[in-house]
Design an enzyme around this catalytic site. Structure first.
Site, PDB file in Angstrom:
ATOM      1  N   MET A  74       0.816  -1.217   0.000  1.00 35.75           N
ATOM      2  CA  MET A  74       0.000   0.000   0.000  1.00 35.75           C
ATOM      3  C   MET A  74       0.851   1.270   0.000  1.00 35.75           C
ATOM      4  SD  MET A  74      -2.877  -1.364  -0.276  1.00 35.75           S
ATOM      5  CE  MET A  74      -4.066  -0.074   0.039  1.00 35.75           C
TER       6      MET A  74
ATOM      7  N   ASN B 121       1.552  -6.104 -10.477  1.00 34.59           N
ATOM      8  CA  ASN B 121       0.640  -5.723  -9.391  1.00 34.59           C
ATOM      9  C   ASN B 121      -0.694  -6.426  -9.609  1.00 34.59           C
ATOM     10  OD1 ASN B 121      -0.338  -4.193  -7.132  1.00 34.59           O
ATOM     11  ND2 ASN B 121      -1.402  -2.836  -8.571  1.00 34.59           N
TER      12      ASN B 121
ATOM     13  N   HIS C 292      -4.794  -5.772  -8.907  1.00 31.74           N
ATOM     14  CA  HIS C 292      -5.731  -4.701  -8.556  1.00 31.74           C
ATOM     15  C   HIS C 292      -7.147  -5.279  -8.546  1.00 31.74           C
ATOM     16  CE1 HIS C 292      -7.120  -0.602  -8.118  1.00 31.74           C
ATOM     17  NE2 HIS C 292      -8.073  -0.896  -8.990  1.00 31.74           N
TER      18      HIS C 292
ATOM     19  N   SER D 223      -7.480  -7.695 -11.795  1.00 36.47           N
ATOM     20  CA  SER D 223      -6.529  -7.629 -12.911  1.00 36.47           C
ATOM     21  C   SER D 223      -5.104  -7.756 -12.387  1.00 36.47           C
ATOM     22  CB  SER D 223      -6.631  -6.269 -13.623  1.00 36.47           C
ATOM     23  OG  SER D 223      -7.966  -5.921 -13.925  1.00 36.47           O
TER      24      SER D 223
ATOM     25  N   LEU E 204      -0.545   5.248 -12.464  1.00 36.34           N
ATOM     26  CA  LEU E 204      -1.084   4.461 -11.349  1.00 36.34           C
ATOM     27  C   LEU E 204      -2.223   3.546 -11.833  1.00 36.34           C
ATOM     28  CD1 LEU E 204      -0.900   4.066  -8.244  1.00 36.34           C
ATOM     29  CD2 LEU E 204      -2.775   5.723  -8.056  1.00 36.34           C
ATOM     30  N   ASP E 205      -2.082   2.248 -11.575  1.00 40.77           N
ATOM     31  CA  ASP E 205      -3.060   1.237 -11.990  1.00 40.77           C
ATOM     32  C   ASP E 205      -3.306   1.275 -13.500  1.00 40.77           C
ATOM     33  OD1 ASP E 205      -3.340   0.443  -9.329  1.00 40.77           O
ATOM     34  OD2 ASP E 205      -5.003   1.825  -8.979  1.00 40.77           O
TER      35      ASP E 205
HETATM   36  C1  GRF Z   1      -5.947  -7.298  -2.719  1.00 44.63           C
HETATM   37  O1  GRF Z   1      -7.312  -7.021  -2.790  1.00 44.63           O
HETATM   38  C2  GRF Z   1      -5.242  -6.739  -3.929  1.00 44.63           C
HETATM   39  O2  GRF Z   1      -6.036  -6.724  -5.064  1.00 44.63           O
HETATM   40  C3  GRF Z   1      -4.908  -5.346  -3.500  1.00 44.63           C
HETATM   41  O3  GRF Z   1      -4.607  -5.458  -2.141  1.00 44.63           O
HETATM   42  C4  GRF Z   1      -5.283  -6.567  -1.577  1.00 44.63           C
HETATM   43  C5  GRF Z   1      -4.254  -7.428  -0.883  1.00 44.63           C
HETATM   44  O4  GRF Z   1      -4.855  -8.467  -0.158  1.00 44.63           O
HETATM   45  N1  GRF Z   1      -3.840  -4.832  -4.313  1.00 44.63           N
HETATM   46  P1  GRF Z   1      -3.929  -9.575   0.517  1.00 44.63           P
HETATM   47  O5  GRF Z   1      -2.992  -8.838   1.480  1.00 44.63           O
HETATM   48  O6  GRF Z   1      -3.185 -10.300  -0.555  1.00 44.63           O
HETATM   49  O7  GRF Z   1      -4.877 -10.457   1.267  1.00 44.63           O
END
Ligand code: GRF
Length: 215
Positions: free
Chosen positions: A92, A109, A111, A138, A146-147
């Site tokens: 994050m 990544n 998403h 995705s 970003l994304d």
């Molecule tokens: C997931 O929903 C992913 O798509 C997003 O962050 C979340 C991570 O979940 N990027 P986890 O820590 O893998 O359970």
């Protein structure tokens, strides 16, 4: 059997996608998770990694003067493992352009939406409020937008009448756990690549949706 592909996974939280990647490791899968790095010491994913015997490292972003300094330290930590692939799994932090450029073509990544719909946070609520008949997730190559990088794999999940954020996010999460190991394996096998023309699978340019999986 292709050469092993060393992978470093970056997390901030639960790490359920990390767990799916750990569970997908197998003798016939060239992807090998060398290390898991978290910017939060309390990320549960660190325990998952340790339980699987994978090296862990914590790099607390709050200990750095700014984004550039943090990303420089992160790059140094990652490159110490000499990975062929870096995987963001619920990491994050917004990454600097320099970091993204350094890993161009080897940074993935996941998403929780059908990109380009619902970039950013809070995707499940926005899908519900938008009345989307379908939602999903995705896996994409990370670029400076970003994304916005080329999509490798996308999984569609239905939105059911009566869904709330919890039920919908659980369905999407289950799909995430299927497509992330698939994309990482394809990359490790040399089948998935980023070129100037976009994401390629087996030498064919993928459509904007990436390899599309429907329920
Ligand atoms: C997931 O929903 C992913 O798509 C997003 O962050 C979340 C991570 O979940 N990027 P986890 O820590 O893998 O359970």
């Amino acid at each position: 059997m292709p050469d092993p592909c060393d992978v470093v996974v970056l997390i901030s939280g639960s790490g359920s996608n990390l767990q799916a990647l750990i569970d997908s490791q197998a003798p016939d899968n060239p992807a090998r998770i060398r290390a898991v790095i978290s910017n939060r010491a309390d990320a549960y994913g660190l325990q998952r990694a340790a339980a699987a015997g994978i090296a862990t490292q914590v790099l607390d972003h709050k200990a750095f003067s700014g984004r550039e300094a943090f990303d420089a330290a992160l790059t140094e930590a990652i490159d110490g493992y000499r990975p062929q692939l870096v995987v963001l799994a619920g990491f994050m932090r917004i990454l600097t352009a320099g970091f993204v450029r350094h890993y161009r073509g080897r940074l993935l990544n996941i998403h929780p939406s059908l990109l380009p719909r619902h970039k950013g946070l809070d995707t499940h609520r926005r899908a519900l409020e938008g009345g989307d008949p379908e939602h999903g997730c995705s896996v994409h190559f990370v670029t400076e937008e970003l994304d916005g990088g080329p999509v490798a794999v996308q999984a569609v999940v239905p939105v059911h009448a009566g869904d709330d954020v919890t039920s919908l996010s659980q369905r999407v999460h289950a799909a995430e756990h299927r497509i992330y190991p698939l994309a990482v394996r394809w990359f490790a096998e040399g089948r998935l690549r980023l070129t100037d023309g976009g994401a390629m699978l087996d030498g064919q340019r993928l459509p904007d949706t990436g390899f599309l999986i429907r329920p």
